[in-house]
Write a protein that holds these residues in place. Sequence first.
Motif, PDB file in Angstrom:
ATOM      1  N   PHE A  30     -15.186  -4.647   4.862  1.00  0.00           N
ATOM      2  CA  PHE A  30     -15.707  -5.154   6.131  1.00  0.00           C
ATOM      3  C   PHE A  30     -17.196  -5.407   5.962  1.00  0.00           C
ATOM      4  O   PHE A  30     -17.797  -5.007   4.968  1.00  0.00           O
ATOM      5  CB  PHE A  30     -15.451  -4.149   7.256  1.00  0.00           C
ATOM      6  N   ALA A  31     -17.807  -6.038   6.927  1.00  0.00           N
ATOM      7  CA  ALA A  31     -19.229  -6.384   6.833  1.00  0.00           C
ATOM      8  C   ALA A  31     -20.099  -5.151   6.598  1.00  0.00           C
ATOM      9  O   ALA A  31     -21.024  -5.182   5.797  1.00  0.00           O
ATOM     10  CB  ALA A  31     -19.671  -7.116   8.096  1.00  0.00           C
ATOM     11  N   ASP A  32     -19.780  -4.045   7.266  1.00  0.00           N
ATOM     12  CA  ASP A  32     -20.667  -2.891   7.163  1.00  0.00           C
ATOM     13  C   ASP A  32     -20.027  -1.664   6.506  1.00  0.00           C
ATOM     14  O   ASP A  32     -20.651  -0.614   6.415  1.00  0.00           O
ATOM     15  CB  ASP A  32     -21.207  -2.525   8.548  1.00  0.00           C
ATOM     16  N   GLU A  33     -18.776  -1.776   6.043  1.00  0.00           N
ATOM     17  CA  GLU A  33     -18.167  -0.627   5.357  1.00  0.00           C
ATOM     18  C   GLU A  33     -16.974  -1.057   4.507  1.00  0.00           C
ATOM     19  O   GLU A  33     -16.442  -2.152   4.641  1.00  0.00           O
ATOM     20  CB  GLU A  33     -17.733   0.445   6.360  1.00  0.00           C
ATOM     21  N   ILE A  34     -16.535  -0.124   3.643  1.00  0.00           N
ATOM     22  CA  ILE A  34     -15.367  -0.317   2.780  1.00  0.00           C
ATOM     23  C   ILE A  34     -14.421   0.848   3.039  1.00  0.00           C
ATOM     24  O   ILE A  34     -14.839   2.003   3.132  1.00  0.00           O
ATOM     25  CB  ILE A  34     -15.776  -0.350   1.292  1.00  0.00           C
ATOM     26  N   SER A  35     -13.152   0.528   3.159  1.00  0.00           N
ATOM     27  CA  SER A  35     -12.134   1.553   3.392  1.00  0.00           C
ATOM     28  C   SER A  35     -11.074   1.440   2.302  1.00  0.00           C
ATOM     29  O   SER A  35     -10.726   0.340   1.875  1.00  0.00           O
ATOM     30  CB  SER A  35     -11.502   1.347   4.770  1.00  0.00           C
ATOM     31  N   VAL A  36     -10.556   2.568   1.843  1.00  0.00           N
ATOM     32  CA  VAL A  36      -9.549   2.590   0.778  1.00  0.00           C
ATOM     33  C   VAL A  36      -8.330   3.359   1.266  1.00  0.00           C
ATOM     34  O   VAL A  36      -8.450   4.401   1.911  1.00  0.00           O
ATOM     35  CB  VAL A  36     -10.113   3.271  -0.493  1.00  0.00           C
ATOM     36  N   SER A  37      -7.179   2.823   0.935  1.00  0.00           N
ATOM     37  CA  SER A  37      -5.926   3.494   1.249  1.00  0.00           C
ATOM     38  C   SER A  37      -5.045   3.415   0.009  1.00  0.00           C
ATOM     39  O   SER A  37      -5.065   2.413  -0.711  1.00  0.00           O
ATOM     40  CB  SER A  37      -5.240   2.804   2.433  1.00  0.00           C
ATOM     41  N   ALA A  38      -4.261   4.477  -0.249  1.00  0.00           N
ATOM     42  CA  ALA A  38      -3.426   4.479  -1.446  1.00  0.00           C
ATOM     43  C   ALA A  38      -2.056   5.081  -1.137  1.00  0.00           C
ATOM     44  O   ALA A  38      -1.921   5.932  -0.267  1.00  0.00           O
ATOM     45  CB  ALA A  38      -4.100   5.266  -2.555  1.00  0.00           C
ATOM     46  N   LEU A  39      -1.089   4.592  -1.866  1.00  0.00           N
ATOM     47  CA  LEU A  39       0.269   5.108  -1.780  1.00  0.00           C
ATOM     48  C   LEU A  39       0.698   5.500  -3.186  1.00  0.00           C
ATOM     49  O   LEU A  39       0.712   4.671  -4.095  1.00  0.00           O
ATOM     50  CB  LEU A  39       1.212   4.034  -1.230  1.00  0.00           C
ATOM     51  N   ASN A  40       1.012   6.777  -3.375  1.00  0.00           N
ATOM     52  CA  ASN A  40       1.502   7.280  -4.655  1.00  0.00           C
ATOM     53  C   ASN A  40       2.999   7.530  -4.530  1.00  0.00           C
ATOM     54  O   ASN A  40       3.449   8.085  -3.522  1.00  0.00           O
ATOM     55  CB  ASN A  40       0.819   8.595  -5.026  1.00  0.00           C
ATOM     56  N   PHE A  41       3.766   7.134  -5.539  1.00  0.00           N
ATOM     57  CA  PHE A  41       5.194   7.445  -5.513  1.00  0.00           C
ATOM     58  C   PHE A  41       5.726   7.571  -6.926  1.00  0.00           C
ATOM     59  O   PHE A  41       5.107   7.145  -7.897  1.00  0.00           O
ATOM     60  CB  PHE A  41       5.989   6.417  -4.702  1.00  0.00           C
ATOM     61  N   LYS A  42       6.885   8.189  -7.007  1.00  0.00           N
ATOM     62  CA  LYS A  42       7.535   8.448  -8.280  1.00  0.00           C
ATOM     63  C   LYS A  42       8.883   7.737  -8.285  1.00  0.00           C
ATOM     64  O   LYS A  42       9.641   7.816  -7.318  1.00  0.00           O
ATOM     65  CB  LYS A  42       7.745   9.957  -8.451  1.00  0.00           C
ATOM     66  N   ILE A  43       9.207   7.064  -9.393  1.00  0.00           N
ATOM     67  CA  ILE A  43      10.494   6.396  -9.552  1.00  0.00           C
ATOM     68  C   ILE A  43      11.525   7.437  -9.963  1.00  0.00           C
ATOM     69  O   ILE A  43      11.305   8.230 -10.877  1.00  0.00           O
ATOM     70  CB  ILE A  43      10.417   5.283 -10.627  1.00  0.00           C
ATOM     71  N   ASN A  44      12.662   7.426  -9.282  1.00  0.00           N
ATOM     72  CA  ASN A  44      13.743   8.347  -9.601  1.00  0.00           C
ATOM     73  C   ASN A  44      14.388   7.966 -10.929  1.00  0.00           C
ATOM     74  O   ASN A  44      14.674   6.803 -11.182  1.00  0.00           O
ATOM     75  CB  ASN A  44      14.785   8.296  -8.472  1.00  0.00           C
ATOM     76  N   SER A  45      14.622   8.943 -11.784  1.00  0.00           N
ATOM     77  CA  SER A  45      15.302   8.705 -13.061  1.00  0.00           C
ATOM     78  C   SER A  45      16.806   8.754 -12.870  1.00  0.00           C
ATOM     79  O   SER A  45      17.309   9.480 -12.021  1.00  0.00           O
ATOM     80  CB  SER A  45      14.901   9.773 -14.079  1.00  0.00           C
ATOM     81  N   LYS A  46      17.514   7.984 -13.674  1.00  0.00           N
ATOM     82  CA  LYS A  46      18.974   8.010 -13.639  1.00  0.00           C
ATOM     83  C   LYS A  46      19.488   9.302 -14.259  1.00  0.00           C
ATOM     84  O   LYS A  46      18.818   9.892 -15.113  1.00  0.00           O
ATOM     85  CB  LYS A  46      19.544   6.847 -14.455  1.00  0.00           C
ATOM     86  N   PRO A  47      20.708   9.723 -13.892  1.00  0.00           N
ATOM     87  CA  PRO A  47      21.314  10.855 -14.606  1.00  0.00           C
ATOM     88  C   PRO A  47      21.385  10.535 -16.099  1.00  0.00           C
ATOM     89  O   PRO A  47      21.651   9.385 -16.481  1.00  0.00           O
ATOM     90  CB  PRO A  47      22.717  10.938 -13.988  1.00  0.00           C
ATOM     91  N   SER A  48      21.134  11.529 -16.942  1.00  0.00           N
ATOM     92  CA  SER A  48      21.104  11.266 -18.387  1.00  0.00           C
ATOM     93  C   SER A  48      21.607  12.458 -19.186  1.00  0.00           C
ATOM     94  O   SER A  48      21.743  13.569 -18.671  1.00  0.00           O
ATOM     95  CB  SER A  48      19.679  10.919 -18.836  1.00  0.00           C
ATOM     96  N   ASN A  49      21.843  12.196 -20.478  1.00  0.00           N
ATOM     97  CA  ASN A  49      22.181  13.204 -21.491  1.00  0.00           C
ATOM     98  C   ASN A  49      23.448  13.983 -21.219  1.00  0.00           C
ATOM     99  O   ASN A  49      23.618  15.075 -21.730  1.00  0.00           O
ATOM    100  CB  ASN A  49      21.012  14.178 -21.702  1.00  0.00           C
TER     101      ASN A  49
END
Length: 171
Positions: A30-49
């Motif tokens: 914005f003209a007078d400030e900066i804002s940050v937003s984040a989304l963290n997520f994990k990908i589910n692994s398939k059944p294995s082994n």
Amino acid sequence: ETTKNFTSTNDLFLIHPEIIYWRYEVVYSFADEISVSALNFKINSKPSNGTCSIDRINGTIETLFQIKCLDWQIEENIKDYSLFYWSKDPTKRTIVAFSPISNFTVRLPSGNLHLLVQIRDLMNSITEFNISSTISVTSKETKDLLIELRENHDQNSIGQIISSISQQFNQ
């Protein structure tokens, strides 16, 4: 840097299966400030082994075949196991059994069959496991199946018996 919309298809995640932790970060200027937003997520692994097996490779349409699936490793719990068969064309698979437990019995229709088990976790990730041997199942009198159908109270067995009777009528 000035994108107003961002869309990602699942191809991004499929191309990079080695990456399980992802972060989307948005910077608003914005003209007078900066804002940050984040989304963290994990990908589910398939059944294995894990592995799946069948207790015999020959029987009749009345034989109870024992399917065992063991040692599937997954962060989320296993939700269910689905058993499919086909005779010649693997693209024409038919489901024959569904079970929430890893050790179950099934009646198979007549023919030389190939079997595949789908192992699904609680997040709906699926791994497919081919049971390698061709299973040979021979037919029996439809009259005997009708008697068994009348006396059976298990929904899975009833569906399997009806499938066998239908297959015989179609032949």
